[in-house]
Motif scaffolding. Structure first.
Motif, PDB file in Angstrom:
ATOM      1  N   MET A   4       0.834  -1.204   0.000  1.00 24.28           N
ATOM      2  CA  MET A   4       0.000   0.000   0.000  1.00 24.28           C
ATOM      3  C   MET A   4       0.869   1.255   0.000  1.00 24.28           C
ATOM      4  SD  MET A   4      -2.578   1.398   2.986  1.00 24.28           S
ATOM      5  CE  MET A   4      -1.135   1.912   3.964  1.00 24.28           C
ATOM      6  N   ASN A   5       1.890   1.254   0.847  1.00 23.71           N
ATOM      7  CA  ASN A   5       2.766   2.419   0.925  1.00 23.71           C
ATOM      8  C   ASN A   5       3.560   2.632  -0.365  1.00 23.71           C
ATOM      9  OD1 ASN A   5       2.028   3.265   3.492  1.00 23.71           O
ATOM     10  ND2 ASN A   5       3.506   1.916   4.499  1.00 23.71           N
ATOM     11  N   GLU A   6       3.900   1.530  -1.042  1.00 24.61           N
ATOM     12  CA  GLU A   6       4.578   1.658  -2.330  1.00 24.61           C
ATOM     13  C   GLU A   6       3.703   2.432  -3.315  1.00 24.61           C
ATOM     14  OE1 GLU A   6       7.533   0.814  -3.939  1.00 24.61           O
ATOM     15  OE2 GLU A   6       8.304   0.582  -1.904  1.00 24.61           O
ATOM     16  N   VAL A   7       2.428   2.087  -3.372  1.00 25.45           N
ATOM     17  CA  VAL A   7       1.526   2.789  -4.292  1.00 25.45           C
ATOM     18  C   VAL A   7       1.347   4.242  -3.865  1.00 25.45           C
ATOM     19  CG1 VAL A   7      -0.803   2.851  -5.266  1.00 25.45           C
ATOM     20  CG2 VAL A   7       0.309   0.648  -4.870  1.00 25.45           C
ATOM     21  N   LEU A   8       1.202   4.468  -2.561  1.00 27.04           N
ATOM     22  CA  LEU A   8       0.968   5.826  -2.076  1.00 27.04           C
ATOM     23  C   LEU A   8       2.178   6.738  -2.227  1.00 27.04           C
ATOM     24  CD1 LEU A   8      -1.189   5.193   1.125  1.00 27.04           C
ATOM     25  CD2 LEU A   8      -1.913   6.113  -1.092  1.00 27.04           C
ATOM     26  N   SER A   9       3.346   6.167  -2.522  1.00 22.95           N
ATOM     27  CA  SER A   9       4.514   7.004  -2.797  1.00 22.95           C
ATOM     28  C   SER A   9       4.471   7.546  -4.234  1.00 22.95           C
ATOM     29  CB  SER A   9       5.807   6.215  -2.575  1.00 22.95           C
ATOM     30  OG  SER A   9       5.947   5.176  -3.533  1.00 22.95           O
ATOM     31  N   ARG A  10       3.469   7.104  -4.996  1.00 23.52           N
ATOM     32  CA  ARG A  10       3.201   7.611  -6.336  1.00 23.52           C
ATOM     33  C   ARG A  10       1.961   8.506  -6.270  1.00 23.52           C
ATOM     34  NH1 ARG A  10       6.459   2.978  -5.472  1.00 23.52           N
ATOM     35  NH2 ARG A  10       7.696   2.573  -7.361  1.00 23.52           N
ATOM     36  N   PRO A  11       1.576   9.134  -7.382  1.00 27.04           N
ATOM     37  CA  PRO A  11       0.422  10.039  -7.354  1.00 27.04           C
ATOM     38  C   PRO A  11      -0.917   9.304  -7.283  1.00 27.04           C
ATOM     39  CG  PRO A  11       1.322   9.934  -9.569  1.00 27.04           C
ATOM     40  CD  PRO A  11       2.275   9.178  -8.697  1.00 27.04           C
ATOM     41  N   PHE A  12      -1.195   8.735  -6.119  1.00 23.20           N
ATOM     42  CA  PHE A  12      -2.448   8.027  -5.873  1.00 23.20           C
ATOM     43  C   PHE A  12      -3.009   8.427  -4.518  1.00 23.20           C
ATOM     44  CE2 PHE A  12      -0.813   5.298  -9.187  1.00 23.20           C
ATOM     45  CZ  PHE A  12      -1.946   4.847  -9.835  1.00 23.20           C
ATOM     46  N   ALA A  13      -4.331   8.403  -4.417  1.00 22.64           N
ATOM     47  CA  ALA A  13      -5.016   8.632  -3.151  1.00 22.64           C
ATOM     48  C   ALA A  13      -5.706   7.338  -2.738  1.00 22.64           C
ATOM     49  CB  ALA A  13      -6.038   9.751  -3.291  1.00 22.64           C
ATOM     50  N   LEU A  14      -5.590   6.981  -1.468  1.00 21.88           N
ATOM     51  CA  LEU A  14      -6.237   5.782  -0.958  1.00 21.88           C
ATOM     52  C   LEU A  14      -7.720   6.067  -0.743  1.00 21.88           C
ATOM     53  CD1 LEU A  14      -5.891   2.867   0.143  1.00 21.88           C
ATOM     54  CD2 LEU A  14      -5.515   3.893   2.400  1.00 21.88           C
ATOM     55  N   LYS A  15      -8.590   5.277  -1.384  1.00 18.50           N
ATOM     56  CA  LYS A  15     -10.029   5.487  -1.277  1.00 18.50           C
ATOM     57  C   LYS A  15     -10.703   4.516  -0.309  1.00 18.50           C
ATOM     58  CE  LYS A  15     -12.355   7.838  -3.463  1.00 18.50           C
ATOM     59  NZ  LYS A  15     -12.900   9.202  -3.237  1.00 18.50           N
TER      60      LYS A  15
END
Length: 382
Positions: free
Chosen positions: A325-336
């Protein structure tokens, strides 16, 4: 709502319903609205209830109009509606104690039949939201058993239940949108793409698995004539742009990632396989490369779904899901959203419930019975 009572009575008598699957029925939209207008035009409670009962009779007895009317004419503007929901709405009108209150429910019903209000990411008509009971909105998914119909044979270790991509596509795609599955495996996502009328591209490292999966995908009925193909290669470096451009598409509308849970199951001896990563850090580095390669071809504002679980190693719980999850959030994404999905049994633990209970008691840990579905919305380009 200006039809006279005499005109409205004719429309009510002409109303017919053709039964469809899943408890729905097909109506001539214009005649249905005119029959509703007839109800609205009544000036006393008894007349209003009488008209409502006549419409309810048609809905409860598809293909039998209140006056023995003809079938829906070819070329008519039709609308598919859930019969049980319609009956409950009509019952609400029948239970109203005043004409004013009944008319309020009639107006609401009319709006839901005549108009459509959708979001930009799915086909759900929010004016008929009660009809979508099959779409899950809770964050805890209790799925008793895997769907084994059609090509979902459960022959492949590590595949996810078909209900997961099904729900994801119902919530985050529209008909004929493009879905990319970064770890296609047995083709579960692509089979569901065919069933739901979405275009799907799967990426798979193992050539033999890809070939077997493609056979199952191809054997699935394709009534919407969508594209569903598996491309062989390493999803960290495949030419995703070239794959999409072959179909005249620049970006996908949904990206599904169901990677190996590190080394819990080793899917091959290939060094490019994430299940063969030498450490958790190496696994996360390889996973991050996959995210970087694929997410640039996901349309901004659309969704990435990550299905992943944790692992237990050398007496320690490894929160692999949250690391990813943190890997994705280090990119331009918002957790929904974070969905917790249960599983009662995996192939590696089949018929070993007592053994795992003993191990848990002896080792001071809890037996894994869940995995995560992380939902991210792309907020920009890296």
């Amino acid at each position: 709502m200006r039809e006279t009572s005499e005109q409205g009575a004719q429309y009510t008598d002409d109303l017919t319903a053709s039964p469809l699957g899943y408890g729905s029925a097909l109506f001539d939209r214009l005649k249905f609205v005119q029959a509703i207008d007839d109800i609205y035009g009544q000036t006393d409670v008894d007349s209003l209830r009488s008209k409502t009962l006549r419409v309810r009779k048609v809905i409860e007895s598809p293909e039998r109009g209140s006056g023995g009317a003809s079938k829906i004419s070819p070329g008519a503007d039709t609308v598919s509606l859930r019969r049980d929901v319609l009956v409950s709405e009509l019952n609400q009108i029948l239970e109203a104690q005043t004409v004013e209150r009944a008319r309020y429910y009639v107006r609401r019903l009319r709006k839901g039949v005549q108009a459509v209000r959708k979001t930009a990411i799915n086909d759900i008509n929010l004016l008929r939201w009660k009809e979508y009971e099959n779409v899950v909105t809770d964050s805890l998914w209790i799925i008793d058993r895997r769907d084994t119909s059609g090509g979902h044979l459960g022959w492949y270790w590590g595949n996810f239940v078909p209900q997961i991509p099904q729900q994801l596509m119902l919530r985050y795609t529209r008909r004929h949108d493009w879905v990319v599955d970064a770890f296609a495996g047995s083709g579960t996502t692509l089979i569901e793409c065919r069933r739901l009328g979405r275009n799907g591209i799967g990426l798979e490292l193992n050539e033999e698995i890809a070939a077997e999966a493609q056979k199952l995908v191809d054997a699935t009925p394709n009534q919407e004539d969508v594209t569903t193909g598996i491309e062989v290669g390493d999803s960290r470096e495949m030419d995703v742009r070239g794959i999409l451009m072959k179909h005249g598409v620049e970006k996908a509308q949904l990206l599904i990632m169901h990677p190996p849970y590190h080394d819990i199951i080793r899917f091959s001896a290939d060094g490019d396989d994430l299940s063969n990563a030498g450490s958790t850090d190496e696994f996360l580095r390889m996973f991050g490369q996959t995210v970087d390669n694929l997410t640039r071809y996901l349309e901004t504002g659309r969704y990435l779904a990550l299905v992943v679980g944790d692992k237990y190693s050398r007496g320690e719980w490894i929160p692999l899901g949250f690391y990813c999850m943190n890997e994705v959030l280090s990119r331009p994404f918002a957790l929904k959203s974070i969905v917790v999905k249960n599983f009662e049994e995996t192939r590696s633990k089949r018929n070993q419930a007592e053994l795992w209970r003993y191990r848990a008691l002896a080792g001071g840990f809890y037996v894994f019975k869940h995995e995560y579905i992380f939902l991210f919305r792309k907020t920009g380009d890296a």
